[in-house]
Design an enzyme around this catalytic site. Structure first.
Site, mmCIF file in Angstrom:
data_model
loop_
_atom_site.group_PDB
_atom_site.id
_atom_site.type_symbol
_atom_site.label_atom_id
_atom_site.label_comp_id
_atom_site.label_asym_id
_atom_site.label_seq_id
_atom_site.Cartn_x
_atom_site.Cartn_y
_atom_site.Cartn_z
ATOM 1 N N ASP A 90 0.800 -1.208 0.051
ATOM 2 C CA ASP A 90 -0.040 0.133 0.052
ATOM 3 C C ASP A 90 0.828 1.325 -0.113
ATOM 4 O OD1 ASP A 90 0.942 0.282 2.359
ATOM 5 O OD2 ASP A 90 -0.968 -0.142 3.490
ATOM 6 N N ASP A 261 -8.321 -7.441 1.092
ATOM 7 C CA ASP A 261 -7.200 -7.527 2.096
ATOM 8 C C ASP A 261 -7.842 -7.286 3.431
ATOM 9 O OD1 ASP A 261 -5.817 -5.006 3.236
ATOM 10 O OD2 ASP A 261 -6.674 -4.282 1.370
ATOM 11 N N CYS A 299 -12.944 -28.860 9.102
ATOM 12 C CA CYS A 299 -11.814 -27.943 8.671
ATOM 13 C C CYS A 299 -10.727 -28.786 8.392
ATOM 14 C CB CYS A 299 -11.581 -27.038 9.648
ATOM 15 S SG CYS A 299 -10.071 -25.965 9.222
ATOM 16 N N CYS A 301 -7.468 -27.555 8.093
ATOM 17 C CA CYS A 301 -6.030 -26.830 8.707
ATOM 18 C C CYS A 301 -5.339 -27.739 9.537
ATOM 19 C CB CYS A 301 -6.524 -25.412 9.138
ATOM 20 S SG CYS A 301 -7.097 -25.220 10.588
ATOM 21 N N CYS A 304 -7.084 -27.369 13.167
ATOM 22 C CA CYS A 304 -7.945 -28.230 13.419
ATOM 23 C C CYS A 304 -7.666 -29.765 13.352
ATOM 24 C CB CYS A 304 -9.241 -28.165 12.547
ATOM 25 S SG CYS A 304 -10.057 -26.384 12.788
ATOM 26 N N HIS A 330 -5.869 -20.877 11.727
ATOM 27 C CA HIS A 330 -7.031 -21.345 11.388
ATOM 28 C C HIS A 330 -7.748 -20.331 10.652
ATOM 29 C CE1 HIS A 330 -10.902 -23.252 11.767
ATOM 30 N NE2 HIS A 330 -11.417 -21.963 12.321
#
Length: 374
Positions: A90, A261, A299, A301, A304, A330
C-alpha cells in the site's frame, strides 16, 4: 494488453486469473496483511502452504524500518520475506489518516512511529519507495478520510487524491510493476462517481476502492462499491481495500470485486476469536474447557487436525502468543476456504445460493474491517 483474464461470470461476479510479475493468481482473491514483511505470528511458508498467492506489506512501515534501500539490496520484497508468491504494497495513504498527518498539496507530514522524528511522504516518494521495495503491485498515494466527515473535507481530500494520482502515475517508472489507482469519496454517490471518472481517466493497471469500512454501515459500504464498480473498466482488476468481514467480502464479490485484504482475521485471532462456519467462536469461553474436539470438524487446516479446543482454551489463558499463532493459522485457512467457495460458486453459477448461506451466519457484523497495518 489486459492483466486480468475473466474466465467465468455469475451476474456481476467474476472469476479468472490476474497476471503479475512474480505469479499468475486466481481471482477473486483475499490478501493477508504482512505489515512489516510477515503476517504477525505466522511464518511466510505457512501462509503459502494455506494457498495464498499474494501478501500485502506496508510502505510506510517498511520505508522507516528496515528501509527500502536495504530491501532492494536483498533482492526485493519477495526475496526479503521469503514468500513464495507475489506482493502488494500500500502507499501509506491509510497512515495519513490513522496517524493524523498534516496534509498539504505537496504531500503529508507525520511522526515516525519508531523514533518520533518528522517524516514527509509525497506521491513521488511513495512511488520511488515502492519501486525500490520491488512489490508486484504498487498503490498510488491517496488521502483516506475517516467517516463520517463533513462534505467539505471529503471534497478537499478527493481533489488531492486525484492530483496525487496523476503525480503517482507520472513518477512511476517500472513497467514490470503494476500500479493501481485508488478511488475515494466516502459514501457520497456523486463524489464516488467523480473520483471514479478522475482516476480511470488517468489510466492504471488496476483500480482500488479505498476509504471504506472506516466507520460507515455495511449498507453504505456496498452501495459505494456498487457505484464505483459501475464506472470501472471491465478488463482491469477491482480491489476493495481493508475488507475481510465474510458478509462484505461475499456481497462485494457478487458486485464484481476481484481482490480483498484485511488484518481482521489475524487480529481477532490474537484476541482469542476463531472464525468458523457457525460464526465467531471465543476460545476463552468456559464451554471450551476440556473439549477434545477441533474448532471445526470439517476444517482440514493443521490446527483443526492437531489441536483441541480444550488446549486452545488453556493457551488463551496462559500463553496468548501461542494461542494467537494457532488461531491465526485457522482463521487464515477459514478465509482462504471462503474465497475459494466464492470462486467456485461463480464458476458453477450458484453465488446467490452461497450468499443466502453466508447471510444466515454472518448477517450480524462481528469483524471490524478497514485497516491495512497490523
Amino acid at each position: 494488453m489486459s492483466n486480468l483474464l475473466v474466465t467465468h461470470t455469475d451476474g456481476s461476479a467474476r472469476s479468472g486469473q490476474l497476471h503479475l510479475r512474480s505469479a499468475t493468481v486466481e481471482t477473486p482473491l483475499f490478501i493477508p496483511v504482512a505489515t512489516r514483511g510477515i503476517v504477525r505470528y505466522v511464518p511466510s511458508e505457512l501462509v503459502a502452504d494455506l494457498g495464498f498467492q499474494v501478501l500485502l506489506s506496508n510502505t510506510y512501515h517498511l520505508m522507516l524500518r528496515p528501509g527500502a534501500e536495504l530491501i532492494a539490496t536483498m533482492g526485493g520484497l519477495n526475496a526479503f520475506t521469503g514468500f513464495r508468491g507475489a506482493s502488494l504494497t500500500d502507499s501509506g495513504g491509510f497512515q495519513i489518516m490513522s496517524l493524523g498527518a498534516k496534509i498539504t498539496d505537496e504531500g503529508a507530514r507525520f511522526r515516525n512511529v519508531y523514533d518520533g522524528s518528522w517524516v514527509t511522504l509525497t506521491p513521488e516518494d511513495a512511488m520511488t519507495t515502492q519501486e525500490q521495495i520491488g512489490a508486484d503491485i504498487a498503490m498510488a498515494l491517496d488521502v483516506c478520510t475517516q467517516l463520517p466527515s463533513p462534505e467539505a473535507v471529503l471534497r478537499q481530500n478527493l481533489m488531492l487524491t486525484g492530483q496525487w494520482a496523476e503525480r503517482s502515475r507520472a513518477a512511476h517508472t517500472d513497467d514490470t510493476q503494476q500500479l493501481f489507482g485508488i478511488v475515494q469519496g466516502g459514501v457520497d454517490s456523486e463524489l464516488r462517481k467523480q473520483s471514479t471518472a478522475t482516476i480511470t481517466a488517468i489510466g492504471f493497471d488496476g483500480y482500488a476502492i479505498g476509504g471504506l469500512a472506516v466507520g460507515e454501515s455495511r449498507e453504505n459500504t456496498l452501495e459505494a462499491v456498487r457505484t464505483v464498480v459501475e464506472g470501472l473498466p471491465a478488463e482491469r482488476p477491482r480491489y476493495l481495500m481493508g475488507v475481510g468481514d465474510p458478509y462484505l467480502l461475499a456481497h462485494a464479490t457478487a458486485l464484481g470485486v476481484d481482490m480483498f485484504d484485511c488484518v481482521a482475521p489475524t487480529r481477532i485471532a490474537r484476541h482469542g476469536t476463531a472464525l468458523t462456519n457457525q460464526g465467531p467462536l471465543r476460545v476463552k469461553g468456559l464451554a471450551n474447557r476440556g473439549v477434545d474436539e477441533p474448532l471445526e470438524l470439517d476444517c482440514n487446516c493443521r490446527v483443526c487436525q492437531r489441536v483441541s479446543r480444550g488446549l486452545l482454551h488453556h493457551l488463551a489463558h496462559v500463553d496468548t502468543e501461542s494461542a494467537g499463532t494457532l488461531l491465526s493459522l485457522h482463521n487464515l485457512a477459514f478465509q482462504f476456504r471462503l474465497i475459494t467457495r466464492l470462486r467456485r460458486s461463480i464458476r458453477e453459477g450458484t453465488i446467490k445460493a452461497l450468499l443466502v448461506d453466508i447471510d444466515k451466519v454472518w448477517g450480524t457484523p462481528v469483524i471490524r474491517s478497514g485497516s491495512h497495518a497490523d
